[in-house]
Design a protein around this motif. Structure first.
Motif, PDB file in Angstrom:
ATOM      1  N   SER A  84       0.812  -1.223   0.000  1.00  0.00           N
ATOM      2  CA  SER A  84       0.000   0.000   0.000  1.00  0.00           C
ATOM      3  C   SER A  84       0.847   1.275   0.000  1.00  0.00           C
ATOM      4  CB  SER A  84      -0.933   0.004   1.209  1.00  0.00           C
ATOM      5  OG  SER A  84      -0.195  -0.097   2.396  1.00  0.00           O
ATOM      6  N   MET A  91      -1.436  -1.996  -4.988  1.00  0.00           N
ATOM      7  CA  MET A  91      -2.519  -2.911  -5.371  1.00  0.00           C
ATOM      8  C   MET A  91      -2.311  -4.250  -4.675  1.00  0.00           C
ATOM      9  SD  MET A  91      -2.781  -2.294  -9.448  1.00  0.00           S
ATOM     10  CE  MET A  91      -3.303  -0.697 -10.091  1.00  0.00           C
ATOM     11  N   GLY A  92      -3.262  -5.154  -4.876  1.00  0.00           N
ATOM     12  CA  GLY A  92      -3.148  -6.491  -4.304  1.00  0.00           C
ATOM     13  C   GLY A  92      -2.325  -7.419  -5.180  1.00  0.00           C
ATOM     14  N   ASP A 133      -3.697  -8.317  -8.870  1.00  0.00           N
ATOM     15  CA  ASP A 133      -3.525  -7.196  -9.808  1.00  0.00           C
ATOM     16  C   ASP A 133      -2.069  -7.081 -10.238  1.00  0.00           C
ATOM     17  OD1 ASP A 133      -5.817  -5.692 -10.597  1.00  0.00           O
ATOM     18  OD2 ASP A 133      -6.109  -5.069  -8.519  1.00  0.00           O
ATOM     19  N   LYS A 141      -5.135   7.736  -3.364  1.00  0.00           N
ATOM     20  CA  LYS A 141      -4.581   6.751  -4.274  1.00  0.00           C
ATOM     21  C   LYS A 141      -3.116   7.062  -4.522  1.00  0.00           C
ATOM     22  CE  LYS A 141      -6.147   4.818  -8.662  1.00  0.00           C
ATOM     23  NZ  LYS A 141      -7.398   4.764  -9.448  1.00  0.00           N
ATOM     24  N   SER A 166      -2.005  -3.532   1.799  1.00  0.00           N
ATOM     25  CA  SER A 166      -2.616  -4.020   0.560  1.00  0.00           C
ATOM     26  C   SER A 166      -2.812  -5.528   0.552  1.00  0.00           C
ATOM     27  CB  SER A 166      -1.724  -3.651  -0.629  1.00  0.00           C
ATOM     28  OG  SER A 166      -0.520  -4.390  -0.553  1.00  0.00           O
ATOM     29  N   GLU A 212      -3.755  -8.913   0.056  1.00  0.00           N
ATOM     30  CA  GLU A 212      -4.945  -9.526  -0.544  1.00  0.00           C
ATOM     31  C   GLU A 212      -5.388 -10.740   0.271  1.00  0.00           C
ATOM     32  OE1 GLU A 212      -4.636  -9.713  -4.898  1.00  0.00           O
ATOM     33  OE2 GLU A 212      -5.284 -11.788  -4.699  1.00  0.00           O
ATOM     34  N   ARG A 217      -9.634   1.931  -0.632  1.00  0.00           N
ATOM     35  CA  ARG A 217      -9.556   1.691  -2.077  1.00  0.00           C
ATOM     36  C   ARG A 217      -8.955   0.333  -2.446  1.00  0.00           C
ATOM     37  NH1 ARG A 217      -5.876   1.885  -5.789  1.00  0.00           N
ATOM     38  NH2 ARG A 217      -4.233   2.287  -4.271  1.00  0.00           N
ATOM     39  N   ILE A 218      -7.789   0.000  -1.876  1.00  0.00           N
ATOM     40  CA  ILE A 218      -7.097  -1.223  -2.298  1.00  0.00           C
ATOM     41  C   ILE A 218      -7.891  -2.451  -1.860  1.00  0.00           C
ATOM     42  CG2 ILE A 218      -4.963  -2.570  -2.164  1.00  0.00           C
ATOM     43  CD1 ILE A 218      -3.465   0.043  -1.552  1.00  0.00           C
ATOM     44  N   ARG A 264     -10.867  -3.066  -4.199  1.00  0.00           N
ATOM     45  CA  ARG A 264     -10.442  -3.659  -5.476  1.00  0.00           C
ATOM     46  C   ARG A 264     -10.038  -5.124  -5.277  1.00  0.00           C
ATOM     47  NH1 ARG A 264      -7.299  -0.762 -10.395  1.00  0.00           N
ATOM     48  NH2 ARG A 264      -6.344  -2.596 -11.301  1.00  0.00           N
ATOM     49  N   ASN A 265      -9.359  -5.407  -4.169  1.00  0.00           N
ATOM     50  CA  ASN A 265      -8.962  -6.788  -3.876  1.00  0.00           C
ATOM     51  C   ASN A 265     -10.170  -7.696  -3.684  1.00  0.00           C
ATOM     52  OD1 ASN A 265      -6.214  -6.361  -4.032  1.00  0.00           O
ATOM     53  ND2 ASN A 265      -5.926  -6.123  -1.835  1.00  0.00           N
TER      54      ASN A 265
END
Ligand code: SF4
Lengths: 417, 167
Positions: free
Chosen positions: A120, A135-136, A139, A220, B68, B70, B91-92, B95-96
């Motif tokens: 993050s 992102m995860g 992604d 973001k 982040s 997942e 946000r993250i 999306r995850n």
């Protein structure tokens, strides 16, 4: 109508003009994982059926969170990642090199690029005017395989900051104040652009601290203009050719403009268990502290340790306090060894660890005991963050952390500077 | 997609991914079934053991803030939760959730109480609170996310189309 920094960078990477609110597929210039998110990324790549990554030289695997590994499960994860790098040609940044974002600033991040990372705090390199976003794992697996990702172009807030930073007040204090003001979810999905005289004159280390914590108010990305400070930084790090000036158009459309003046700002602290629970250090009360931790992707740069050393020089850490010093990268370790910063901190009683995330994520190197209090220069103080849900974490600047280490209670650094 | 049905488990504001999948269990990240036994342990220690398949997580503001990882939405799904409902999401994490095939729904959760029986119709954008006899509606996901979710997650989406299908 002009463009914001995000609209400029994402338009270039989408191959056509994009505006806030639009969805776009953009190519990525740099993609990375760390040892906490990487193993899942590698497994997802296999599930997806991809044998190769699209640009191995721009795919980096950082071993930084559990470095060196404290237990066999994590050693096996490291092994899996090392083997992946051998197989795919991806670049391995092994233990001891440092934290992904810090090493990325020093070696890989450039103005005007798109960076995606499975962490993050990838937003750290917004300081270098990169559209850098976390992102995860899945992604990131897709971005590694295809070389592009999808994004929604964010609306932008212009954060205009004026005034001169007073004595003993730093970028960290401003950012804690900012997050305390807009709150932990206040800027969700937004891009932030930090501008104005106080930001234009801020060092790259200070900018990196601010961009690093953009995610802490939901943003973001937290962007700075690419300017003389950027140019000097890139030159110092040996890649002057990657400099290009970049700023938003004067008639860009902002969703909001926020104005701050740092000249009346004080040292600030975030109290347990939320990053936006922020107050001036002098209002924190007399809180006894067991551990002080200086380092991380927020404040693990040479300048941060120099600020701490300025306070700790010739002094000793208070009885009953552990002082952990974790350089953000090998370069910071070497530079701080060369200029005596780490000697000063060790003489004061600090424990110098190898470069990496250290105690930040609660994996190793400084897990707190039940009921203990830590003042840390990291970016998060969620319950359980440093490995124990029954401990208490305060977030502050390296100077406040150092002053606290000397007295053994939360202390305003202006008492020493 | 069929209707989802289960009981509500209420959580407060600001539930972080550290609450969901804590750092002290970092070593279990390559053993997700084991990690799933600890899901949300640092917010409600009794949750993982008492959860029944199909139950809903009902949060407040900024659900999923922080890291982040997942692994957080993945173990929520593995534990058998049918959807996460919250006033807002980080946000993250949001999306995850979609990427791992876990519906994440934004609506005002104040009228939902612990153990309320809920029924969700994703396509219609409706949540019926069977206990209260009330119907709440929620806005549709952005097109790309709706597609990914309906296909079972990002891995399935990419396997099917070879790339992102934005429209
Ligand atoms: S130092 Fe802390 S916040 Fe930064 S990348 Fe490492 S674990 Fe994350």
């Amino acid at each position: 109508m002009g463009k914001t920094l995000s609209e400029k960078i994402l338009s270039e990477h989408a191959g056509h003009n994009v505006r806030a609110g639009e969805f776009a597929v953009v190519c990525v210039d740099l993609v990375y994982v760390q040892d906490g998110t990487g193993p899942l990324t590698v497994r997802q790549l296999e599930k997806l059926g991809f044998k190769n990554v699209s640009s191995p030289e721009r795919t980096i695997v950082f071993l930084d969170h559990a470095a060196p590994s404290p237990r066999q499960e994590l050693s096996n994860d490291h092994k899996l990642l090392r083997e992946f790098c051998q197989r795919s040609g991806a670049v391995l940044s092994d233990i001891g090199n440092g934290i992904s974002h810090n090493v990325a600033s020093e070696q890989y991040a450039n103005p005007g690029t798109v960076i995606v990372g499975a962490d993050s705090h990838t937003c750290t390199n917004g300081a270098l005017c990169a559209f850098a976003v976390g992102m995860g794992s899945t992604d990131i697996a897709v971005a590694m395989a295809l070389g592009h990702t999808w994004l929604r172009v964010p609306e932008t807030w212009k954060v205009s900051v004026e005034g001169d930073f007073p004595r003993a007040v730093y970028a960290k204090d401003f950012m804690l104040h900012f997050i305390g003001t807009v709150k932990a979810d206040g800027a969700t999905y937004r891009a932030l652009e930090f501008v104005g005289p106080a930001m234009d004159t801020l060092s790259m280390a200070g900018r990196l601290t601010i961009s690093n914590m953009a995610v802490e108010c939901g943003a973001k990305v937290g962007l700075f203009n690419s300017d003389e400070v950027t140019r000097n930084y890139l030159e110092l790090l040996g890649r002057p050719q990657r400099y290009k000036p970049l700023r938003a158009d004067p008639d860009a459309a902002y969703e909001k403009t926020l104005t701050f003046d740092v000249s009346s700002l004080e040292p600030m602290i975030a109290c347990p268990h939320f990053v936006d629970n922020v107050k001036p250090v002098r209002e924190a009360g007399s809180v006894a502290v067991h551990q002080v931790f200086i380092g991380t992707s927020s404040n693990g740069r040479l300048e941060d340790f120099q600020q701490a050393a300025a306070i700790l020089k010739g002094k000793k850490v208070a009885n009953g306090v552990r002082l952990l010093i974790t350089p953000g990268s090998r370069k910071v370790l070497l530079d701080g060894l060369a200029d005596g910063t780490f000697r000063t901190l060790a003489e004061a009683g600090g424990v110098i660890t190898g470069p990496g995330c250290g105690a930040c994520a609660g994996v190793h190197e400084g897990v707190l005991a039940d009921g203990e209090v830590c003042v840390a220069t990291q970016n998060r103080n969620f319950r359980g963050r440093m490995g124990n849900p029954h401990a208490f974490i305060y977030l502050a600047s390296p100077a406040t952390a150092a002053a606290t280490a000397v007295t053994g209670r939360i202390t305003d650094p202006r008492e020493f500077l | 997609m069929d209707k989802l049905r289960g009981r509500a488990w209420k959580f407060g504001d600001g539930i972080s991914t550290d609450h969901i999948a804590p750092g002290r269990l970092f070593h279990l990240r390559s053993n997700l079934p084991e990690l799933a036994k600890h899901v949300l342990e640092d917010a409600r220690p009794e949750f993982a053991a008492a959860l029944q398949t199909g139950d809903f997580i009902v949060g407040g503001r900024n659900f999923g803030q922080g890291s982040s990882r997942e692994h957080a939405p993945t173990i929520i799904k593995m534990a058998g939760v049918s959807a996460v409902i919250a006033k807002s999401f980080a946000r993250i994490f949001f999306r995850n959730c979609i990427n791992v095939g876990l519906p994440a729904i934004i609506l005002d959760t104040d009228t939902i109480d612990e153990r309320d029986e809920l029924e969700m119709d994703l396509l219609a954008g409706k949540l019926v609170n069977l206990t209260k006899g009330a119907t709440l509606s929620f806005p549709p996901l952005p097109k790309v996310m709706a597609t990914i979710l309906s296909e079972g997650g990002l891995v399935e989406h990419i396997k099917k189309h070879g790339d992102f299908k934005l429209d």
